[in-house]
Design a protein around this motif. Sequence first.
Motif, mmCIF file in Angstrom:
data_model
loop_
_atom_site.group_PDB
_atom_site.id
_atom_site.type_symbol
_atom_site.label_atom_id
_atom_site.label_comp_id
_atom_site.label_asym_id
_atom_site.label_seq_id
_atom_site.Cartn_x
_atom_site.Cartn_y
_atom_site.Cartn_z
ATOM 1 N N MET A 81 0.853 -1.165 0.000
ATOM 2 C CA MET A 81 0.000 0.000 0.000
ATOM 3 C C MET A 81 0.902 1.232 0.000
ATOM 4 O O MET A 81 1.735 1.375 0.896
ATOM 5 N N ASP A 82 0.736 2.055 -1.016
ATOM 6 C CA ASP A 82 1.581 3.242 -1.172
ATOM 7 C C ASP A 82 3.068 2.899 -1.086
ATOM 8 O O ASP A 82 3.849 3.618 -0.482
ATOM 9 N N GLY A 83 3.449 1.756 -1.669
ATOM 10 C CA GLY A 83 4.848 1.335 -1.686
ATOM 11 C C GLY A 83 5.319 0.627 -0.436
ATOM 12 O O GLY A 83 6.463 0.184 -0.375
ATOM 13 N N GLN A 84 4.476 0.515 0.567
ATOM 14 C CA GLN A 84 4.839 -0.137 1.830
ATOM 15 C C GLN A 84 4.200 -1.527 1.894
ATOM 16 O O GLN A 84 3.012 -1.674 1.639
ATOM 17 N N LYS A 85 5.000 -2.534 2.224
ATOM 18 C CA LYS A 85 4.451 -3.878 2.372
ATOM 19 C C LYS A 85 3.726 -3.982 3.710
ATOM 20 O O LYS A 85 4.222 -3.518 4.738
ATOM 21 N N ILE A 86 2.543 -4.585 3.661
ATOM 22 C CA ILE A 86 1.706 -4.737 4.844
ATOM 23 C C ILE A 86 1.526 -6.215 5.139
ATOM 24 O O ILE A 86 1.261 -7.009 4.232
ATOM 25 N N ARG A 87 1.639 -6.593 6.380
ATOM 26 C CA ARG A 87 1.344 -7.948 6.851
ATOM 27 C C ARG A 87 0.068 -7.851 7.660
ATOM 28 O O ARG A 87 -0.009 -7.079 8.612
#
Length: 92
Positions: A1-7
Amino acid sequence: MDGQKIRIADIDTPEVSEPRCSTELALGNRATGRMLELINEGPFELRGWPGRDTDRYGRKLRVLVRDGRSLGDILVSEGLARTWSGRREPWC
Protein backbone atom coordinates in the motif's frame (compact mmCIF):
# COMPACT_ATOMS: atom_id res chain seq x y z
CA MET A 1 0.00 0.00 0.00
CA ASP A 2 1.58 3.24 -1.17
CA GLY A 3 4.85 1.34 -1.69
CA GLN A 4 4.84 -0.14 1.83
CA LYS A 5 4.45 -3.88 2.37
CA ILE A 6 1.71 -4.74 4.84
CA ARG A 7 1.34 -7.95 6.85
CA ILE A 8 -2.22 -8.57 8.03
CA ALA A 9 -1.40 -9.00 11.69
CA ASP A 10 -4.44 -10.67 13.20
CA ILE A 11 -4.59 -13.81 11.07
CA ASP A 12 -2.58 -16.83 9.98
CA THR A 13 -3.36 -18.02 6.45
CA PRO A 14 -2.15 -21.03 4.48
CA GLU A 15 1.02 -20.52 2.45
CA VAL A 16 0.84 -20.08 -1.30
CA SER A 17 4.51 -19.37 -2.03
CA GLU A 18 5.89 -22.41 -0.18
CA PRO A 19 2.96 -24.68 0.71
CA ARG A 20 3.70 -27.97 2.44
CA CYS A 21 0.92 -29.85 0.65
CA SER A 22 -1.64 -29.39 -2.12
CA THR A 23 -4.42 -28.84 0.42
CA GLU A 24 -2.56 -25.87 1.91
CA LEU A 25 -1.97 -24.37 -1.55
CA ALA A 26 -5.65 -24.72 -2.52
CA LEU A 27 -6.87 -23.16 0.73
CA GLY A 28 -4.23 -20.43 0.49
CA ASN A 29 -5.40 -19.52 -3.01
CA ARG A 30 -9.01 -19.35 -1.79
CA ALA A 31 -7.96 -17.16 1.16
CA THR A 32 -6.01 -14.82 -1.13
CA GLY A 33 -8.92 -14.48 -3.53
CA ARG A 34 -11.40 -13.85 -0.76
CA MET A 35 -9.20 -11.21 0.91
CA LEU A 36 -8.89 -9.40 -2.41
CA GLU A 37 -12.69 -9.42 -2.70
CA LEU A 38 -13.04 -8.01 0.81
CA ILE A 39 -10.44 -5.30 0.22
CA ASN A 40 -12.10 -4.26 -3.05
CA GLU A 41 -15.61 -4.05 -1.53
CA GLY A 42 -14.94 -0.56 -0.23
CA PRO A 43 -12.99 1.65 2.14
CA PHE A 44 -11.33 0.17 5.20
CA GLU A 45 -8.90 1.45 7.77
CA LEU A 46 -5.51 0.14 8.81
CA ARG A 47 -5.01 -0.19 12.54
CA GLY A 48 -1.70 -0.80 14.21
CA TRP A 49 -0.85 -4.05 15.95
CA PRO A 50 -0.45 -3.48 19.71
CA GLY A 51 3.16 -3.51 20.83
CA ARG A 52 4.77 -4.08 17.45
CA ASP A 53 4.94 -1.96 14.29
CA THR A 54 6.85 -4.24 11.88
CA ASP A 55 7.65 -7.91 11.41
CA ARG A 56 11.12 -9.38 10.94
CA TYR A 57 10.91 -8.71 7.20
CA GLY A 58 10.16 -5.01 7.67
CA ARG A 59 6.48 -5.29 6.72
CA LYS A 60 4.06 -3.06 8.62
CA LEU A 61 1.82 -5.10 10.94
CA ARG A 62 -1.75 -3.90 10.49
CA VAL A 63 -5.33 -5.01 11.04
CA LEU A 64 -7.75 -4.17 8.21
CA VAL A 65 -11.07 -2.93 9.61
CA ARG A 66 -14.35 -1.97 7.95
CA ASP A 67 -17.44 -0.95 9.93
CA GLY A 68 -15.75 -2.01 13.17
CA ARG A 69 -14.99 -5.55 12.00
CA SER A 70 -11.63 -7.02 11.07
CA LEU A 71 -11.48 -8.31 7.50
CA GLY A 72 -9.26 -11.05 8.90
CA ASP A 73 -12.06 -12.12 11.24
CA ILE A 74 -14.27 -12.57 8.19
CA LEU A 75 -11.70 -14.98 6.71
CA VAL A 76 -11.55 -16.83 10.03
CA SER A 77 -15.35 -17.14 10.15
CA GLU A 78 -15.28 -18.58 6.61
CA GLY A 79 -12.61 -21.17 7.49
CA LEU A 80 -9.95 -19.56 5.30
CA ALA A 81 -7.67 -18.34 8.11
CA ARG A 82 -6.96 -18.73 11.82
CA THR A 83 -6.75 -16.03 14.43
CA TRP A 84 -3.06 -15.24 14.94
CA SER A 85 -1.83 -17.06 18.04
CA GLY A 86 1.75 -15.81 17.96
CA ARG A 87 3.13 -18.69 15.90
CA ARG A 88 2.39 -20.45 12.64
CA GLU A 89 0.60 -23.78 12.75
CA PRO A 90 0.52 -26.48 10.05
CA TRP A 91 -2.28 -26.55 7.48
CA CYS A 92 -1.59 -30.05 6.14
